[in-house]
Design an enzyme around this catalytic site. Structure first.
Site, mmCIF file in Angstrom:
data_model
loop_
_atom_site.group_PDB
_atom_site.id
_atom_site.type_symbol
_atom_site.label_atom_id
_atom_site.label_comp_id
_atom_site.label_asym_id
_atom_site.label_seq_id
_atom_site.Cartn_x
_atom_site.Cartn_y
_atom_site.Cartn_z
ATOM 1 C CG ASP A 29 -1.766 1.147 1.120
ATOM 2 O OD1 ASP A 29 -1.715 2.172 0.302
ATOM 3 O OD2 ASP A 29 -2.674 1.272 2.254
ATOM 4 C CD GLU A 79 25.861 4.353 8.680
ATOM 5 O OE1 GLU A 79 25.338 3.118 8.535
ATOM 6 O OE2 GLU A 79 25.256 5.034 9.556
ATOM 7 C CB CYS A 111 23.170 8.164 11.453
ATOM 8 S SG CYS A 111 22.660 6.784 10.297
ATOM 9 C CE1 TYR A 143 19.291 -0.144 6.535
ATOM 10 C CE2 TYR A 143 18.803 1.773 4.914
ATOM 11 C CZ TYR A 143 19.029 1.307 6.100
ATOM 12 O OH TYR A 143 19.345 2.343 6.924
ATOM 13 N N GLY A 148 13.661 -5.151 3.817
ATOM 14 C CA GLY A 148 12.745 -4.313 4.521
ATOM 15 C C GLY A 148 13.080 -2.980 4.928
ATOM 16 C CB SER A 201 16.473 0.160 14.555
ATOM 17 O OG SER A 201 16.970 1.235 14.158
ATOM 18 C CG HIS A 233 19.713 10.427 12.675
ATOM 19 N ND1 HIS A 233 20.360 10.603 11.433
ATOM 20 C CD2 HIS A 233 19.260 9.129 12.899
ATOM 21 C CE1 HIS A 233 20.205 9.280 10.700
ATOM 22 N NE2 HIS A 233 19.653 8.452 11.491
ATOM 23 C CG ASN A 276 18.597 7.228 6.540
ATOM 24 O OD1 ASN A 276 19.518 8.109 6.939
ATOM 25 N ND2 ASN A 276 18.853 5.964 7.023
ATOM 26 C CB SER A 309 22.662 2.300 14.571
ATOM 27 O OG SER A 309 21.364 2.607 14.125
#
Length: 390
Positions: A29, A79, A111, A143, A148, A201, A233, A276, A309
Site C-alpha cells: 500500500d 558510514e 549516523c 539495504y 525491509g 532500532s 536525525h 536517508n 546506531s
C-alpha cells in the site's frame, strides 16, 4: 567569541524514485511509505557518485579561494567508507584544492559522526580565530533490493564551514551525549548491506533521545519552551516525529506543542524528498528548517538530536545569527531538488545493481548532471579516479 556554522550546503544525486511507485512495484500500500514512514521520494545514487564526489560537490559552492587558504582541517563523517585505511577527506581535500598544511581525517559512528566532528572543530577553533574547519557528512544508504529497509534508502552529502563568529548558527556549550551498546543496526567488515533489527532500532533511537534530552534538561535546568524548534536525525521523517511526540506529554502547554510540531514539519520537508543520508540527515533537516520555516528570528534557540546506531545519541543546541538567511542558498537548493530526474523502478534497480558491481554507465548517469560537478570516472587497481564534468 562564538564558534558555529558559518556556511552550510547539501548535494544529492540528480536521480530519484517516486515512493508511491516503488510501493506499487513491491505490492505494498503506497500509504505505508507516504504516511507510514513519511517519505515521498528517494534519492538514487549512480555509480558515478560516491561519498568523495558527493562530499566535494556539497562543499565546492561554499568555498572561496580565501577559504582554501584558511581551512586547516577537513573532517568527513561517513558510514559508507570506500577504504578501510585512507580517509576520504584526503581525496576531497585534493579535489577542492585546499592548502596542503591541513589535517584530514574520517570519523565513524553510524549516523552520529558528523556531530562529534563539529564538536571537535568547535574546540579546535576556540583559540584559532583565523582558521576554518570543513566538516562533511556524506553517505549512501543501501539495504538491498526488496529488503525491509529498502524504502529508507537515500544518498547525499552536507558540507559545513565551522568558524569563529559564524553567520548562520552559534553553537552553545551544552552538549549531552548518551552511549549504550546495542545491536540495532550494524554492518560487519566486508558486508555489503547492514544488519538491522527494525523494532529494536526504533526503540533504541527513542530511548537514546529520551535519555540525552532528560539529562540535558536536568543539567541545564531547561524545558521545551526554551526552544523555537527541534531538529532530529531523520532516517525517515516519521522516526523523529515519534521521538518528538514521546516528550510532548500532557503537562506541556498547547502553544509549545504546536510550535514544535510545526517546526518539525519544516525541518523534515527536504528529507521527505531525499530519504536517508545517514550522517547528513540531521544537518539536511537543519537546512530544511532554516530555509522553509518562516517564523525564525535572530536569537532563537534550536535544539538538535543526533543519533548513530550501536549506539550514541547527543542533544545540543545553537542560536540563530542575525542575517542568517543571507548566508543560505535557498534558491539553489530548491533548484537542485526540483530539477532532478525521476527514474522508473526498473531503472532504479539497474542503477542499484551497477553500484553493487562497480559498473559504470556514464552516458546514462551523467546525462543530466551540471557542468563543474565532480564525479567518479573510473576504478583501476582499486584506485578511484575522479573528474569534473565539462
Amino acid at each position: 567569541m562564538t564558534v558555529g556554522i558559518d556556511q552550510i550546503n547539501f548535494y544529492v544525486p540528480s536521480f530519484y524514485v517516486d515512493m508511491a511507485k516503488l510501493a506499487e512495484s513491491r505490492q505494498v500500500d503506497p500509504n505505508k511509505f507516504l504516511i507510514g514512514i513519511g517519505q515521498n521520494e528517494m534519492a538514487v545514487s549512480p555509480m558515478s557518485q560516491d561519498i568523495v564526489s558527493m562530499g566535494a560537490n556539497a562543499a565546492k559552492d561554499i568555498i572561496t579561494e580565501d577559504d582554501k587558504k584558511q581551512i586547516s582541517m577537513v573532517i568527513v563523517a561517513t558510514e559508507s567508507a570506500i577504504d578501510s585505511a585512507k580517509a576520504s577527506a584526503v581525496q576531497i581535500h585534493n579535489l577542492l584544492g585546499i592548502q596542503p598544511f591541513a589535517r584530514c581525517i574520517e570519523m565513524k559512528e553510524a549516523c552520529y559522526a558528523a556531530t562529534p566532528a563539529i564538536q571537535l572543530a568547535k574546540d579546535y577553533l576556540a583559540n584559532r580565530p583565523d582558521e576554518k574547519v570543513l566538516v562533511i557528512a556524506s553517505d549512501t544508504a543501501r539495504y538491498g533490493l526488496e529488503s525491509g529497509g529498502e524504502p529508507t534508502q537515500g544518498a547525499g552529502a552536507v558540507a559545513m564551514m565551522i568558524t569563529q563568529n559564524p553567520r548562520i548558527l552559534e553553537l552553545n556549550d551544552d552538549a549531552v551525549a548518551f552511549t549504550e551498546d546495542v545491536y540495532d543496526f550494524w554492518r560487519p567488515s566486508g558486508q555489503s548491506y547492514p544488519l538491522v533489527d527494525g523494532a529494536l532500532s526504533k526503540d533504541a533511537y527513542i530511548h537514546s533521545f529520551q535519555e540525552s534530552w532528560n539529562e540535558y534538561a536536568r543539567r541545564h535546568h531547561i524545558s521545551l519552551d526554551y526552544f523555537k524548534s527541534l531538529c532530529f536525525h531523520v532516517p525517515f521523517t516519521k522516526m523523529g516525529k515519534k521521538a518528538l511526540d514521546s516528550i510532548l506529554t500532557d503537562d506541556i502547554d498547547e502553544q509549545t506543542k504546536e510550535r514544535l510540531t510545526s517546526g518539525y514539519d519544516a525541518a523534515t520537508y527536504y528529507n521527505r524528498y531525499v530519504g536517508n543520508i545517514y550522517t547528513g540527515s540531521l544537518y539536511l533537516s537543519l537546512i530544511s528548517l532554516l530555509e522553509t520555516h518562516h517564523e525564525l528570528n535572530a536569537g532563537d534557540t534550536i535544539g538538535l538530536f543526533s543519533y548513530g546506531s550501536g549506539s550514541v545519541g547527543e542533544f545540543f543546541s545553537g542560536k540563530i545569527v542575525e542575517g542568517y538567511r543571507d548566508a543560505l542558498d535557498i534558491e539553489g537548493h530548491k533548484n537542485l531538488l526540483n530539477h532532478r530526474t525521476e527514474i522508473s523502478v526498473d531503472t532504479y534497480e539497474a542503477f542499484f545493481k551497477r553500484f553493487d558491481n562497480l559498473e559504470f554507465n556514464h552516458e546514462v548517469e551523467l546525462a543530466n548532471e551540471s557542468k563543474g560537478i565532480f564525479y567518479l570516472e573510473s576504478i583501476h587497481n582499486h584506485i578511484r579516479n575522479y573528474n569534473t564534468l565539462n
